[in-house]
Design a protein around this motif. Structure first.
Motif, PDB file in Angstrom:
ATOM      1  N   VAL A 175       1.300  -1.172  -0.017  1.00 32.94           N
ATOM      2  CA  VAL A 175       0.006  -0.590   0.342  1.00 32.94           C
ATOM      3  C   VAL A 175       1.053   1.520   0.236  1.00 32.94           C
ATOM      4  O   VAL A 175       1.566   0.874   0.672  1.00 32.94           O
ATOM      5  CB  VAL A 175      -0.877  -0.240   0.952  1.00 32.94           C
ATOM      6  CG1 VAL A 175      -1.654   1.244   1.097  1.00 32.94           C
ATOM      7  CG2 VAL A 175      -1.877  -1.181   1.647  1.00 32.94           C
ATOM      8  N   THR A 176       0.766   1.952  -0.974  1.00 31.22           N
ATOM      9  CA  THR A 176       1.410   3.296  -0.856  1.00 31.22           C
ATOM     10  C   THR A 176       0.595   4.317  -0.674  1.00 31.22           C
ATOM     11  O   THR A 176      -0.839   4.124   0.486  1.00 31.22           O
ATOM     12  CB  THR A 176       1.810   3.534  -2.152  1.00 31.22           C
ATOM     13  OG1 THR A 176       0.658   3.831  -3.384  1.00 31.22           O
ATOM     14  CG2 THR A 176       2.721   2.534  -2.737  1.00 31.22           C
ATOM     15  N   LYS A 177       1.071   5.670  -0.147  1.00 31.53           N
ATOM     16  CA  LYS A 177      -0.135   6.620   0.540  1.00 31.53           C
ATOM     17  C   LYS A 177      -0.240   7.047  -0.204  1.00 31.53           C
ATOM     18  O   LYS A 177      -0.881   7.577  -1.681  1.00 31.53           O
ATOM     19  CB  LYS A 177       1.271   8.132   0.735  1.00 31.53           C
ATOM     20  CG  LYS A 177       2.326   7.743   1.669  1.00 31.53           C
ATOM     21  CD  LYS A 177       3.342   9.016   1.632  1.00 31.53           C
ATOM     22  CE  LYS A 177       3.965   8.743   3.219  1.00 31.53           C
ATOM     23  NZ  LYS A 177       4.708   9.895   3.539  1.00 31.53           N
ATOM     24  N   VAL A 178      -2.010   6.852   0.369  1.00 30.38           N
ATOM     25  CA  VAL A 178      -3.217   6.862  -0.363  1.00 30.38           C
ATOM     26  C   VAL A 178      -3.481   8.989  -1.037  1.00 30.38           C
ATOM     27  O   VAL A 178      -3.652   9.057  -1.984  1.00 30.38           O
ATOM     28  CB  VAL A 178      -4.542   6.569   0.318  1.00 30.38           C
ATOM     29  CG1 VAL A 178      -6.075   6.859  -0.639  1.00 30.38           C
ATOM     30  CG2 VAL A 178      -3.879   5.649   0.795  1.00 30.38           C
TER      31      VAL A 178
ATOM     32  N   LYS B 175      -3.191  12.488   9.618  1.00 27.21           N
ATOM     33  CA  LYS B 175      -3.572  12.330   8.121  1.00 27.21           C
ATOM     34  C   LYS B 175      -4.761  12.326   8.139  1.00 27.21           C
ATOM     35  O   LYS B 175      -5.882  11.322   9.098  1.00 27.21           O
ATOM     36  CB  LYS B 175      -2.787  10.475   7.434  1.00 27.21           C
ATOM     37  CG  LYS B 175      -1.513  10.418   7.466  1.00 27.21           C
ATOM     38  CD  LYS B 175      -1.418   9.575   6.880  1.00 27.21           C
ATOM     39  CE  LYS B 175       0.262   8.751   7.110  1.00 27.21           C
ATOM     40  NZ  LYS B 175       0.784   7.898   6.229  1.00 27.21           N
TER      41      LYS B 175
ATOM     42  N   LEU C 191      -9.220   1.208   3.206  1.00 23.11           N
ATOM     43  CA  LEU C 191      -7.335   1.551   2.155  1.00 23.11           C
ATOM     44  C   LEU C 191      -7.485   2.468   3.852  1.00 23.11           C
ATOM     45  O   LEU C 191      -5.967   2.273   4.386  1.00 23.11           O
ATOM     46  CB  LEU C 191      -7.514   1.576   1.759  1.00 23.11           C
ATOM     47  CG  LEU C 191      -7.816   1.302   0.657  1.00 23.11           C
ATOM     48  CD1 LEU C 191      -7.600   1.553  -1.335  1.00 23.11           C
ATOM     49  CD2 LEU C 191      -6.946  -0.048  -0.084  1.00 23.11           C
TER      50      LEU C 191
ATOM     51  N   GLU D 101      -3.450   1.080   5.899  1.00 20.85           N
ATOM     52  CA  GLU D 101      -2.316   1.822   5.930  1.00 20.85           C
ATOM     53  C   GLU D 101      -1.953   2.580   7.032  1.00 20.85           C
ATOM     54  O   GLU D 101      -0.594   2.609   7.297  1.00 20.85           O
ATOM     55  CB  GLU D 101      -2.917   3.326   5.093  1.00 20.85           C
ATOM     56  CG  GLU D 101      -1.537   4.081   4.906  1.00 20.85           C
ATOM     57  CD  GLU D 101      -1.484   5.539   3.695  1.00 20.85           C
ATOM     58  OE1 GLU D 101      -3.092   6.277   4.199  1.00 20.85           O
ATOM     59  OE2 GLU D 101      -1.076   5.680   3.282  1.00 20.85           O
ATOM     60  N   ARG D 102      -2.703   2.395   7.973  1.00 24.86           N
ATOM     61  CA  ARG D 102      -2.346   2.971   9.466  1.00 24.86           C
ATOM     62  C   ARG D 102      -2.016   2.066  10.162  1.00 24.86           C
ATOM     63  O   ARG D 102      -0.827   1.985  10.255  1.00 24.86           O
ATOM     64  CB  ARG D 102      -3.470   3.571  10.141  1.00 24.86           C
ATOM     65  CG  ARG D 102      -3.686   4.998   9.711  1.00 24.86           C
ATOM     66  CD  ARG D 102      -5.612   5.448  11.002  1.00 24.86           C
ATOM     67  NE  ARG D 102      -6.432   6.447  10.239  1.00 24.86           N
ATOM     68  CZ  ARG D 102      -6.947   6.882  10.493  1.00 24.86           C
ATOM     69  NH1 ARG D 102      -8.149   6.176  11.721  1.00 24.86           N
ATOM     70  NH2 ARG D 102      -7.434   8.021  10.598  1.00 24.86           N
TER      71      ARG D 102
ATOM     72  N   GLU E 289      -0.204  -0.295   8.512  1.00 23.60           N
ATOM     73  CA  GLU E 289       1.022  -0.659   7.976  1.00 23.60           C
ATOM     74  C   GLU E 289       2.610   0.187   8.926  1.00 23.60           C
ATOM     75  O   GLU E 289       3.483  -0.484   8.469  1.00 23.60           O
ATOM     76  CB  GLU E 289       0.774  -1.035   6.196  1.00 23.60           C
ATOM     77  CG  GLU E 289       2.324  -0.804   5.687  1.00 23.60           C
ATOM     78  CD  GLU E 289       2.232  -2.768   5.581  1.00 23.60           C
ATOM     79  OE1 GLU E 289       3.509  -2.819   5.324  1.00 23.60           O
ATOM     80  OE2 GLU E 289       1.635  -3.570   6.195  1.00 23.60           O
ATOM     81  N   LEU E 290       1.502   1.713   8.654  1.00 25.64           N
ATOM     82  CA  LEU E 290       2.851   2.468   9.302  1.00 25.64           C
ATOM     83  C   LEU E 290       3.331   2.071  10.523  1.00 25.64           C
ATOM     84  O   LEU E 290       4.380   2.325  10.639  1.00 25.64           O
ATOM     85  CB  LEU E 290       2.246   3.700   9.233  1.00 25.64           C
ATOM     86  CG  LEU E 290       2.828   4.960  10.137  1.00 25.64           C
ATOM     87  CD1 LEU E 290       4.215   5.473   9.606  1.00 25.64           C
ATOM     88  CD2 LEU E 290       1.926   6.291   9.954  1.00 25.64           C
TER      89      LEU E 290
END
Length: 382
Positions: A71-74, A94, A105, A109-110, A112-113
């Motif tokens: 996942v990249t930065k949305v 964010k 997503l 993403e959170r 994953e960070l």
């Protein structure tokens, strides 16, 4: 006039035949192109649906969400809502508001960070802690719906406690819960995870849906200071009469100053690398200002969702749905603007405090900033 010869008829017939064939092939190519377009759009739609909608079976069984390692930065693909806000109200975390389709997503993403920062050895001392009794005391249990909630004071936790009290069956609705019951842990029907045996604790940590809420770390400290040392709405005299004098005796520079605890004293205490000897004296009252790492052990416990106070309007319904309880209870109404990060307020509270003391404070809370995607407050540090 001479009649057309047989050769002329033959030539015209061939031309008509060629024209018909050409026209027919043109229609066939158009039809073929249209079919390819429909198939292409169907594939795009299928891909979008697969990535953005939750698996109902997975959430119904309280399984952990699948983490997309790629996942990249949305926000790079979509302009964040925060860029349209006035600068003084821009969140340092964010912000993902307004589009519920993107919620899965956002939360992946959170997480994953969080996992990436947990693996950063340079931040290990700021991101890791033992799953001690202190941590287990912060986690409330709803066995009926297999939910664990880690309490992070000054982030709207009172409302989440009300949600769990209703789910546990102590009261039929949030409106029926007396305010003095919410924080009375002998009467509110919310068992702490620490009250179970080691095997029962492990089972719940492995199988239950787990979540907690965060907000900008410095704004949370301001909220704690105001709530406990300025307004003190719950009439908890020990904050002013026991904890405040202890901080003043050790950290106030001007010994002739007779005012009560000031925010500068509070910051100096929190940023002191040797703060723990006072923490021991203050006991569990420190939960209102210690780090999220110390409260919930996010690198040791695999949480299902981490909500953000700044986007609570979106995160609260998402958490209820992810936990499979959205049809049973609703999060209380959020007053307009109450969750928005207020940079002006932060600057006002930190004005007059030395850069040295602010940097020491940030050094302690850097793990919270990095783990949960909050921007370093350069406007205070530099």
């Amino acid at each position: 006039m001479c009649c057309p010869s047989e050769a002329e008829y033959s030539a015209k017939g061939s031309n008509n035949f060629i024209w018909l064939m050409s026209d027919n092939m043109h229609h066939q190519w158009l039809l073929l192109a249209a079919c390819f377009w429909v198939i292409f759009m169907f594939m795009v739609a299928s891909k979008f649906i697969t990535l953005t909608f939750k698996d109902p079976d997975g959430y119904g069984a309280k399984q952990e969400p699948v983490i997309l390692t790629a996942v990249t930065k949305v926000e790079e693909a979509h302009k964040p809502e925060e860029e349209r806000w006035p600068e003084e109200f821009q969140p340092t975390g964010k912000a993902f508001t307004g589009n519920l389709i993107r919620q899965p997503l956002v939360h992946m993403e959170r997480l994953e960070l969080l996992r990436n920062v947990c693996r950063d050895t340079a931040l290990r001392n700021l991101s890791h802690t033992a799953v001690s009794k202190f941590v287990l005391d912060r986690i409330f249990v709803c066995d009926k719906h297999k939910i664990l909630f880690c309490q992070t004071p000054k982030v709207g936790n009172t409302q989440w406690k009300k949600v769990l009290i209703v789910l546990n069956g102590a009261y039929s609705s949030i409106e029926d819960i007396p305010e003095n019951i919410v924080h009375d842990h002998e009467k509110n029907g919310l068992p702490r995870l620490s009250s179970f045996s080691d095997s029962e604790i492990k089972k719940r940590l492995n199988l239950y849906f787990k979540f907690f809420i965060v907000r900008d770390p410095f704004e949370r400290l301001i909220s704690a200071f105001k709530d406990k040392f300025v307004h003190n709405p719950r009439f908890e005299p020990w904050y002013r009469h026991e904890i405040a004098p202890g901080i003043i005796r050790k950290y106030r520079k001007n010994r002739t100053e007779t005012r009560g605890l000031q925010f500068e004293d509070f910051v100096r205490y929190l940023g002191d690398p040797n703060h723990r000897w006072l923490d021991v004296q203050f006991g569990d009252h420190i939960i209102h200002w210690v780090t999220y790492v110390e409260l919930c052990a996010p690198c040791e416990i695999t949480y299902s969702v981490i909500g953000h106070h700044e986007t609570l309007e979106d995160d609260a319904p998402y958490i209820l749905k992810a936990a499979g309880i959205d049809h049973l209870v609703s999060y209380p109404t959020i007053p307009p603007g109450i969750t928005v990060y207020n940079r002006t307020k932060v600057e006002r509270y930190f004005s007059g405090i030395s850069k040295r003391d602010i940097r020491r404070l940030y050094a302690r809370f850097e793990g919270d900033f990095k783990l949960f995607g909050y921007r370093e407050p350069d406007f205070l540090l530099n």
